[in-house]
Design a protein around this motif. Structure first.
Motif, PDB file in Angstrom:
ATOM      1  N   SER A 225      30.395  50.665  35.786  1.00 16.12           N
ATOM      2  CA  SER A 225      30.665  50.945  37.197  1.00 16.12           C
ATOM      3  C   SER A 225      30.927  49.627  37.905  1.00 16.12           C
ATOM      4  CB  SER A 225      29.489  51.666  37.851  1.00 16.12           C
ATOM      5  OG  SER A 225      28.318  50.862  37.800  1.00 16.12           O
ATOM      6  N   TYR A 226      31.424  49.728  39.128  1.00 20.41           N
ATOM      7  CA  TYR A 226      31.708  48.531  39.919  1.00 20.41           C
ATOM      8  C   TYR A 226      30.600  48.340  40.931  1.00 20.41           C
ATOM      9  CZ  TYR A 226      34.973  44.834  40.900  1.00 20.41           C
ATOM     10  OH  TYR A 226      35.575  43.604  40.969  1.00 20.41           O
ATOM     11  N   GLN A 227      30.059  47.143  40.993  1.00 19.00           N
ATOM     12  CA  GLN A 227      29.008  46.810  41.950  1.00 19.00           C
ATOM     13  C   GLN A 227      29.557  45.784  42.932  1.00 19.00           C
ATOM     14  OE1 GLN A 227      24.903  46.162  40.533  1.00 19.00           O
ATOM     15  NE2 GLN A 227      24.973  44.200  41.591  1.00 19.00           N
ATOM     16  N   PRO A 228      29.725  46.172  44.190  1.00 19.47           N
ATOM     17  CA  PRO A 228      30.317  45.251  45.167  1.00 19.47           C
ATOM     18  C   PRO A 228      29.512  43.945  45.249  1.00 19.47           C
ATOM     19  CG  PRO A 228      30.137  47.476  46.052  1.00 19.47           C
ATOM     20  CD  PRO A 228      29.358  47.453  44.773  1.00 19.47           C
ATOM     21  N   LEU A 229      30.132  42.826  45.489  1.00 18.57           N
ATOM     22  CA  LEU A 229      31.548  42.706  45.776  1.00 18.57           C
ATOM     23  C   LEU A 229      32.406  42.655  44.517  1.00 18.57           C
ATOM     24  CD1 LEU A 229      33.906  42.011  47.782  1.00 18.57           C
ATOM     25  CD2 LEU A 229      33.241  39.625  47.490  1.00 18.57           C
ATOM     26  N   ASN A 230      31.932  42.016  43.450  1.00 19.69           N
ATOM     27  CA  ASN A 230      32.886  41.692  42.389  1.00 19.69           C
ATOM     28  C   ASN A 230      32.293  41.767  40.986  1.00 19.69           C
ATOM     29  OD1 ASN A 230      31.242  39.466  42.852  1.00 19.69           O
ATOM     30  ND2 ASN A 230      32.804  37.990  42.279  1.00 19.69           N
ATOM     31  N   ASP A 231      31.302  42.609  40.763  1.00 14.36           N
ATOM     32  CA  ASP A 231      30.681  42.713  39.441  1.00 14.36           C
ATOM     33  C   ASP A 231      31.033  44.018  38.744  1.00 14.36           C
ATOM     34  OD1 ASP A 231      29.487  40.284  39.668  1.00 14.36           O
ATOM     35  OD2 ASP A 231      27.471  41.037  40.058  1.00 14.36           O
ATOM     36  N   ILE A 232      31.300  43.941  37.447  1.00 13.81           N
ATOM     37  CA  ILE A 232      31.380  45.109  36.580  1.00 13.81           C
ATOM     38  C   ILE A 232      30.046  45.190  35.854  1.00 13.81           C
ATOM     39  CG2 ILE A 232      32.523  46.155  34.590  1.00 13.81           C
ATOM     40  CD1 ILE A 232      35.080  44.717  35.426  1.00 13.81           C
ATOM     41  N   THR A 233      29.376  46.327  35.949  1.00 10.87           N
ATOM     42  CA  THR A 233      28.015  46.414  35.466  1.00 10.87           C
ATOM     43  C   THR A 233      27.775  47.720  34.730  1.00 10.87           C
ATOM     44  OG1 THR A 233      25.693  46.123  36.133  1.00 10.87           O
ATOM     45  CG2 THR A 233      27.101  47.451  37.584  1.00 10.87           C
ATOM     46  N   SER A 234      26.581  47.849  34.183  1.00 10.75           N
ATOM     47  CA  SER A 234      26.147  49.065  33.503  1.00 10.75           C
ATOM     48  C   SER A 234      24.633  49.141  33.635  1.00 10.75           C
ATOM     49  CB  SER A 234      26.554  49.030  32.024  1.00 10.75           C
ATOM     50  OG  SER A 234      25.714  48.137  31.313  1.00 10.75           O
ATOM     51  N   PRO A 235      24.022  50.279  33.299  1.00 13.83           N
ATOM     52  CA  PRO A 235      22.562  50.363  33.359  1.00 13.83           C
ATOM     53  C   PRO A 235      21.871  49.332  32.480  1.00 13.83           C
ATOM     54  CG  PRO A 235      23.505  52.558  33.238  1.00 13.83           C
ATOM     55  CD  PRO A 235      24.627  51.599  33.018  1.00 13.83           C
ATOM     56  N   SER A 236      22.569  48.830  31.460  1.00 14.42           N
ATOM     57  CA  SER A 236      21.987  47.842  30.556  1.00 14.42           C
ATOM     58  C   SER A 236      22.075  46.422  31.094  1.00 14.42           C
ATOM     59  CB  SER A 236      22.686  47.905  29.193  1.00 14.42           C
ATOM     60  OG  SER A 236      22.546  49.177  28.611  1.00 14.42           O
ATOM     61  N   GLY A 237      22.888  46.209  32.133  1.00 14.31           N
ATOM     62  CA  GLY A 237      23.031  44.874  32.698  1.00 14.31           C
ATOM     63  C   GLY A 237      24.464  44.582  33.100  1.00 14.31           C
ATOM     64  N   LYS A 238      24.652  43.423  33.703  1.00 12.64           N
ATOM     65  CA  LYS A 238      25.970  42.999  34.138  1.00 12.64           C
ATOM     66  C   LYS A 238      26.879  42.771  32.933  1.00 12.64           C
ATOM     67  CE  LYS A 238      28.354  39.256  36.607  1.00 12.64           C
ATOM     68  NZ  LYS A 238      28.214  38.056  37.458  1.00 12.64           N
ATOM     69  N   ILE A 239      28.133  43.198  33.062  1.00 10.14           N
ATOM     70  CA  ILE A 239      29.131  42.994  32.008  1.00 10.14           C
ATOM     71  C   ILE A 239      30.060  41.844  32.354  1.00 10.14           C
ATOM     72  CG2 ILE A 239      31.111  44.041  30.842  1.00 10.14           C
ATOM     73  CD1 ILE A 239      29.690  46.759  31.231  1.00 10.14           C
ATOM     74  N   GLY A 240      30.464  41.747  33.617  1.00 10.32           N
ATOM     75  CA  GLY A 240      31.399  40.693  33.991  1.00 10.32           C
ATOM     76  C   GLY A 240      31.584  40.604  35.485  1.00 10.32           C
ATOM     77  N   GLY A 241      32.438  39.691  35.899  1.00 15.29           N
ATOM     78  CA  GLY A 241      32.705  39.493  37.312  1.00 15.29           C
ATOM     79  C   GLY A 241      34.163  39.180  37.568  1.00 15.29           C
ATOM     80  N   ALA A 242      34.603  39.437  38.796  1.00 15.55           N
ATOM     81  CA  ALA A 242      35.998  39.259  39.183  1.00 15.55           C
ATOM     82  C   ALA A 242      36.128  38.174  40.241  1.00 15.55           C
ATOM     83  CB  ALA A 242      36.568  40.575  39.724  1.00 15.55           C
ATOM     84  N   ALA A 243      37.320  37.610  40.332  1.00 16.68           N
ATOM     85  CA  ALA A 243      37.673  36.664  41.388  1.00 16.68           C
ATOM     86  C   ALA A 243      39.109  36.954  41.804  1.00 16.68           C
ATOM     87  CB  ALA A 243      37.522  35.229  40.909  1.00 16.68           C
ATOM     88  N   GLN A 244      39.448  36.559  43.026  1.00 17.53           N
ATOM     89  CA  GLN A 244      40.754  36.932  43.553  1.00 17.53           C
ATOM     90  C   GLN A 244      41.271  35.860  44.493  1.00 17.53           C
ATOM     91  OE1 GLN A 244      42.127  40.428  46.511  1.00 17.53           O
ATOM     92  NE2 GLN A 244      41.171  41.222  44.650  1.00 17.53           N
ATOM     93  N   LYS A 245      42.596  35.734  44.518  1.00 18.05           N
ATOM     94  CA  LYS A 245      43.279  34.820  45.431  1.00 18.05           C
ATOM     95  C   LYS A 245      44.563  35.482  45.903  1.00 18.05           C
ATOM     96  CE  LYS A 245      44.445  30.741  47.288  1.00 18.05           C
ATOM     97  NZ  LYS A 245      43.673  30.084  48.363  1.00 18.05           N
ATOM     98  N   ARG A 246      44.751  35.547  47.201  1.00 16.71           N
ATOM     99  CA  ARG A 246      45.998  36.067  47.751  1.00 16.71           C
ATOM    100  C   ARG A 246      46.844  34.886  48.197  1.00 16.71           C
ATOM    101  NH1 ARG A 246      44.423  41.773  50.795  1.00 16.71           N
ATOM    102  NH2 ARG A 246      42.866  42.421  49.245  1.00 16.71           N
ATOM    103  N   LEU A 247      47.995  34.741  47.567  1.00 16.65           N
ATOM    104  CA  LEU A 247      48.859  33.598  47.818  1.00 16.65           C
ATOM    105  C   LEU A 247      49.812  33.887  48.965  1.00 16.65           C
ATOM    106  CD1 LEU A 247      48.020  33.525  44.682  1.00 16.65           C
ATOM    107  CD2 LEU A 247      49.892  31.899  44.463  1.00 16.65           C
ATOM    108  N   GLY A 248      50.150  32.842  49.689  1.00 10.69           N
ATOM    109  CA  GLY A 248      51.087  32.995  50.794  1.00 10.69           C
ATOM    110  C   GLY A 248      52.477  33.371  50.343  1.00 10.69           C
ATOM    111  N   THR A 249      52.725  33.281  49.037  1.00  9.77           N
ATOM    112  CA  THR A 249      54.046  33.620  48.501  1.00  9.77           C
ATOM    113  C   THR A 249      54.257  35.125  48.355  1.00  9.77           C
ATOM    114  OG1 THR A 249      53.170  33.403  46.258  1.00  9.77           O
ATOM    115  CG2 THR A 249      54.193  31.451  47.231  1.00  9.77           C
TER     116      THR A 249
END
Length: 349
Positions: A225-249
């Motif tokens: 499941s997704y845990q705000p703001l940017n974690d992918i998680t499960s009942p067993s623990g965190k799986i990973g995390g996200a980062a983002q950049k919006r470019l002016g281009t």
């Protein structure tokens, strides 16, 4: 005009409308969401009717919110979700299937070159020279990737990083440090036009851009499941995390690192993970906080990546591609000019 928006982890929002004299008319909201009281639906319709056709997402969301009674309950959607659907109906926001996606899963690159490739491919998509792309990273050496605004000395034990051969690099997006060992993580980047997340808050866009990987993990038996703001998680623990950049281009760069098989003891030697950062995580150990994909699935890293690629392609369509020679040359130039320099790495000492 017709627009739809599936709220990540929520419900489908559907709108139909006309435009008369540059104003929204005959607006009708529908979907499988829950809304109380019953007459709130008519209030939302009335609030959107009459808005200018070029209203931005915040204007539409504010109008919807302002029309609702104090006791209104919106379950599975929000005023922001209505705004996204409206913008899509007016062709000012897009969906995944509006694009011809490319899928890159090729050569392994050093950590510092990975940073430059991310910037180059984002800029290429923003300029319209590259189609929207999903890239699966490969690694052949260890690295620590810190966020754009993180302090090197606060995040990394540089002596231990050097001792164990970890290259420390800084990426263009915000967020936290990523501990990367060859074969131990699964990392991907999405390079997309900003129209794909137009009208969404940053929080909503994180979940939206990673919904496909949640689907892939669930198909492997992981209760992800997704845990705000940017974690992918499960009942067993965190799986990973996200980062983002919006470019002016005109492009958005979104990347995720998931732990496949981590050396938790080595991680806490190399990263300075303090008590304050862990204070709201429900555990005293960063090692115990992360639960790798290998332990949850018993599958090889290659098998998990294959399921991810299959899921993305099934949902959105994708054509196999690779980093071009010109893109790689530009990335190598950026390494010399930016990402390998002390000015960039120590921009926040």
């Amino acid at each position: 005009m017709h627009g739809e928006y599936k709220v990540p982890g929520g419900k489908l929002v559907v709108v139909d409308l006309d435009v008369i004299d540059h104003r929204i008319a005959n607006f009708r909201l529908a979907g499988d969401f829950f809304l109380e009281p019953d007459d709130a639906l008519a209030l939302i319709n009335d609030a959107v009717n009459g808005l200018a056709e070029d209203s931005d997402a915040s204007t539409i969301s504010f109008a919807v919110q302002g029309a609702l009674p104090d006791d209104a309950m919106m379950l599975g959607f929000s005023p922001d979700a209505v705004a996204v659907a409206v913008r899509r109906s007016l062709a000012r926001a897009t969906s995944w299937t509006d694009y011809d996606w490319q899928l890159i899963h090729g050569a392994a690159y050093p950590p510092v070159l990975q940073m430059a490739i991310d910037q180059v491919l984002s800029e290429e998509v923003g300029a319209g020279r590259r189609k929207p792309t999903l890239r699966i990273w490969e690694w052949n050496e260890p690295g620590v990737v810190i966020g754009s605004f993180q302090s090197v000395k606060n995040e990394v034990d540089l002596d231990n990083a050097a001792k164990y051969g970890f290259q420390v690099v800084r990426r263009v997006s915000g967020g936290g440090a990523m501990f990367m060992e060859a074969g131990s993580v699964i990392t991907y980047s999405i390079y997309a036009p900003t129209d794909l997340v137009h009208g969404m808050t940053f929080a909503d866009s994180y979940a939206f851009l990673d919904e496909w990987v949640i689907t892939a993990l669930k198909s492997l038996g992981i209760d992800a499941s997704y845990q705000p703001l940017n974690d992918i998680t499960s009942p067993s623990g965190k799986i990973g995390g996200a980062a983002q950049k919006r470019l002016g281009t005109g492009a958005v760069l979104h990347h995720v690192t998931m732990s496949y098989d981590m050396d938790g003891d080595r991680m806490v030697e190399v990263l300075r993970i303090g008590r304050e950062k862990m204070s709201d995580k429900g555990t005293k150990s960063a090692n115990k906080r992360v639960d790798p994909l290998r332990s949850q699935t018993g599958l090889s890293r290659a098998e998990i990546i294959e399921r991810m690629e299959q899921t993305f392609t099934r949902l959105y369509g994708a054509t196999a591609d690779d980093v071009t020679a010109d893109e790689l040359a530009r990335a190598k130039q950026l390494v010399e000019e930016k990402f390998a320099t002390e000015d960039w790495l120590y921009r926040v000492p």
